[in-house]
Design a protein around this motif. Structure first.
Motif, mmCIF file in Angstrom:
data_model
loop_
_atom_site.group_PDB
_atom_site.id
_atom_site.type_symbol
_atom_site.label_atom_id
_atom_site.label_comp_id
_atom_site.label_asym_id
_atom_site.label_seq_id
_atom_site.Cartn_x
_atom_site.Cartn_y
_atom_site.Cartn_z
ATOM 1 N N ALA A 91 1.272 -1.349 0.175
ATOM 2 C CA ALA A 91 -0.576 0.007 0.238
ATOM 3 C C ALA A 91 0.893 1.267 0.265
ATOM 4 O O ALA A 91 0.686 2.249 -0.792
ATOM 5 N N MET A 92 1.532 1.431 0.687
ATOM 6 C CA MET A 92 2.466 2.481 0.764
ATOM 7 C C MET A 92 3.270 3.036 -0.471
ATOM 8 O O MET A 92 3.625 3.616 -1.057
ATOM 9 N N ASP A 93 4.174 1.467 -1.239
ATOM 10 C CA ASP A 93 4.233 1.756 -2.480
ATOM 11 C C ASP A 93 3.086 2.244 -4.267
ATOM 12 O O ASP A 93 3.789 3.257 -4.307
ATOM 13 N N ALA A 94 2.540 1.376 -3.536
ATOM 14 C CA ALA A 94 1.481 2.009 -4.464
ATOM 15 C C ALA A 94 0.807 3.516 -3.954
ATOM 16 O O ALA A 94 0.646 4.381 -4.802
ATOM 17 N N ALA A 95 1.050 3.982 -3.311
ATOM 18 C CA ALA A 95 0.278 5.155 -2.689
ATOM 19 C C ALA A 95 1.311 6.271 -3.302
ATOM 20 O O ALA A 95 1.629 7.070 -3.681
ATOM 21 N N ALA A 96 3.236 6.003 -2.956
ATOM 22 C CA ALA A 96 3.897 7.252 -3.574
ATOM 23 C C ALA A 96 3.835 6.820 -5.151
ATOM 24 O O ALA A 96 3.811 8.284 -5.394
ATOM 25 N N GLU A 97 3.895 5.793 -6.074
ATOM 26 C CA GLU A 97 3.663 5.552 -7.439
ATOM 27 C C GLU A 97 2.276 6.840 -7.463
ATOM 28 O O GLU A 97 2.134 7.061 -8.802
ATOM 29 N N PHE A 137 -13.685 13.526 7.592
ATOM 30 C CA PHE A 137 -13.159 12.845 7.311
ATOM 31 C C PHE A 137 -14.020 11.487 6.497
ATOM 32 O O PHE A 137 -14.606 10.988 7.388
ATOM 33 N N ALA A 138 -13.596 10.929 5.134
ATOM 34 C CA ALA A 138 -13.824 9.894 4.800
ATOM 35 C C ALA A 138 -13.238 9.045 4.444
ATOM 36 O O ALA A 138 -12.044 9.207 5.590
ATOM 37 N N VAL A 139 -13.489 8.082 5.206
ATOM 38 C CA VAL A 139 -12.102 6.908 5.494
ATOM 39 C C VAL A 139 -12.299 5.327 4.679
ATOM 40 O O VAL A 139 -13.943 4.879 4.905
ATOM 41 N N GLU A 140 -11.142 4.677 4.465
ATOM 42 C CA GLU A 140 -10.644 3.326 4.385
ATOM 43 C C GLU A 140 -9.903 2.878 4.710
ATOM 44 O O GLU A 140 -8.867 3.715 5.282
ATOM 45 N N PHE A 141 -10.309 1.651 5.148
ATOM 46 C CA PHE A 141 -9.570 0.769 5.912
ATOM 47 C C PHE A 141 -9.233 -0.721 5.228
ATOM 48 O O PHE A 141 -10.102 -1.189 4.427
ATOM 49 N N LEU A 142 -7.874 -0.985 5.347
ATOM 50 C CA LEU A 142 -7.845 -1.727 4.301
ATOM 51 C C LEU A 142 -7.580 -3.207 5.211
ATOM 52 O O LEU A 142 -7.085 -3.039 6.397
ATOM 53 N N TRP A 176 -7.825 -1.499 -2.693
ATOM 54 C CA TRP A 176 -7.966 -0.184 -3.035
ATOM 55 C C TRP A 176 -6.546 0.081 -4.349
ATOM 56 O O TRP A 176 -7.252 1.233 -4.681
ATOM 57 N N ILE A 177 -5.225 -0.771 -4.401
ATOM 58 C CA ILE A 177 -4.941 -0.211 -5.379
ATOM 59 C C ILE A 177 -5.355 -0.304 -7.089
ATOM 60 O O ILE A 177 -4.966 1.022 -7.247
ATOM 61 N N ASP A 178 -6.015 -1.455 -6.942
ATOM 62 C CA ASP A 178 -6.906 -0.750 -8.412
ATOM 63 C C ASP A 178 -7.994 0.147 -8.207
ATOM 64 O O ASP A 178 -7.770 1.112 -9.095
ATOM 65 N N CYS A 179 -8.656 1.039 -7.672
ATOM 66 C CA CYS A 179 -9.044 2.446 -6.920
ATOM 67 C C CYS A 179 -7.967 3.700 -7.455
ATOM 68 O O CYS A 179 -8.556 4.396 -7.861
ATOM 69 N N LEU A 180 -6.830 3.078 -7.366
ATOM 70 C CA LEU A 180 -6.152 4.684 -7.014
ATOM 71 C C LEU A 180 -5.617 4.607 -8.884
ATOM 72 O O LEU A 180 -5.268 5.527 -9.663
ATOM 73 N N LYS A 181 -5.852 3.429 -9.873
ATOM 74 C CA LYS A 181 -5.738 3.338 -11.148
ATOM 75 C C LYS A 181 -6.879 3.732 -11.456
ATOM 76 O O LYS A 181 -6.654 4.099 -12.666
ATOM 77 N N THR A 182 -7.461 3.569 -11.065
ATOM 78 C CA THR A 182 -9.155 3.771 -12.344
ATOM 79 C C THR A 182 -9.890 4.659 -11.908
ATOM 80 O O THR A 182 -10.479 4.886 -12.665
ATOM 81 N N GLY A 183 -9.632 4.787 -10.204
ATOM 82 C CA GLY A 183 -10.352 6.452 -9.827
ATOM 83 C C GLY A 183 -11.469 5.515 -10.001
ATOM 84 O O GLY A 183 -12.848 6.960 -9.149
#
Length: 215
Positions: A45-51, A140-145, A187-194
């Motif tokens: 998750a940290m790596d995906a966030a940085a990217e 705040f809106a919250v997401e939890f992995l 979650w990573i997919d959400c980052l990529k697709t919106g």
């Protein structure tokens, strides 16, 4: 890109809560999901966030030097190597469960126009739960992995609960009102697709449970 309830794409920050050595086979060893699996997902998750350009906040719990866990200056209190070797945008030390209490987290999030936080780290039922609920009350809106965190078993005057039971029940409760609960890969997919993760309500969650009981 998908939009949030306020008509804008979410401005996220990843909140990495207390990923410290005491949880890795130490005096508070995480049992479910297994630490080796959950910490790998924290790193992913940290790596995906940085990217993706999502800011990362690393939180560290500290206790007095006489404490059996997270004692200042102890190996157990240090950040796990998977976290300490990764980049971060902000760092916070805390002494209470919520990452907001007695810290500058809210101020930092507001200054960076963050409206959505994604919580990972330890423990599901303690510092994560406290941080999630606190964030909701602040607007705040919250997401939890759910696979980038974990629990341990408890036994006290109220009874016994396994690590699996605690983790499962807390994630179900969070999804019913407080957070969008999803896996790290989702979650990573959400980052990529919106795409925005699924959220639920207390009423809908209860109705499904009643229907399941009646079936």
């Amino acid at each position: 890109m998908s939009e949030s309830a306020n008509g804008k794409a979410p401005r996220r920050a990843l909140i990495v809560v207390d990923v410290q050595n005491d949880y890795d086979g130490g005096n508070l060893a995480i049992k479910h999901p297994p630490f080796r699996d959950s910490v790998a997902n924290v790193a992913r998750a940290m790596d995906a966030a940085a990217e993706a350009g999502v800011k990362v906040v690393v939180i560290k719990q500290l206790a007095p030097e006489t404490s059996p866990v997270f004692a200042k200056g102890s190996h157990g209190a240090e950040l796990h190597p998977e976290i300490s070797r990764r980049s971060r945008d902000h760092y916070i030390e805390k002494t209470l469960p919520s990452a907001f209490t007695g810290t500058d987290l809210e101020e930092w999030l507001r200054a960076n126009a963050i409206d959505t936080i994604t919580v990972i780290g330890y423990m599901t039922h303690n510092c994560d739960l406290s941080t999630v609920i606190h964030a909701v009350h602040m607007g705040f809106a919250v997401e939890f992995l759910s696979d980038a965190t974990g629990s341990l078993p408890y036994a006290n005057s109220a009874g016994y609960a396994s690590a699996e039971d605690i983790h499962r029940v807390v994630t179900v409760v969070l999804q019913s009102r407080f957070a969008a609960v999803l896996k790290t890969a989702e979650w990573i997919d959400c980052l990529k697709t919106g795409t925005l993760p699924e959220r639920d309500t207390i009423f809908a969650s209860n109705q499904r449970a009643l229907a399941r009981s009646a079936a």
